[in-house]
Design a protein around this motif. Structure first.
Motif: not given
Length: 165
Positions: A73-88
């Protein structure tokens, strides 16, 4: 009387020697006290509590990491406007839905700002998970995630550095 004046004059001229020695030693002690204070009141360099106990189970840690890597599995993370999003994504590149993602976002230099986080699935985007962040500072943070409900009972684990604006 002249001899007493000569002796008195010589002793006054050499009186600075012990005073200089005592002053220099006082300075050395003062500097050492300041250095001891800063050495004991700042970051100790420990990344985890009970490091020795964790080290005893290091082979188990390596086995779990290898099982996690075997999923591909791979993932990518981003932080923007106080919100963390992770796509797996799985090994085929498809989104991985319905994970129970938990972990921590930690500062690489201190443990005083570390935060435990739980990510929720985004119903509009399968394989996307999000969490609200309230971090005390911007900069580089380390994201450590674990999904305990991966297929086959494997605990998928993932670590990445994220930049918080």
């Amino acid at each position: 009387m002249t001899a007493n004046r000569a002796l008195s004059s010589t002793s006054r001229k050499s009186a600075w020697i012990p005073a200089t020695f005592v002053g220099a030693m006082g300075l050395v002690v003062a500097v050492n006290v300041v250095m001891v204070y800063f050495a004991t009141s700042t970051f100790p360099g420990l990344d985890t509590d009970k490091a020795y106990v964790h080290g005893l189970a290091y082979n188990d840690t390596l086995r779990r990491a290898a099982a996690s890597d075997a999923l591909g599995w791979t993932a990518s993370a981003a932080v923007s406007d106080g919100r963390l999003t992770v796509d797996v994504r799985n090994a085929a590149g498809s989104p991985v839905p319905d994970l129970a993602l938990q972990g921590a976002i930690v500062r690489p230099t201190t443990t005083m700002m570390d935060r435990e986080i739980t990510l929720s699935a985004d119903p509009a985007h399968p394989g996307r998970y999000a969490a609200e962040l309230d971090l005390p500072a911007g900069g580089i943070w380390e994201l450590r995630l674990v999904a305990g409900n991966a297929p086959g009972g494997t605990a998928w684990q993932w670590t990445d550095r994220v930049i918080v604006p």
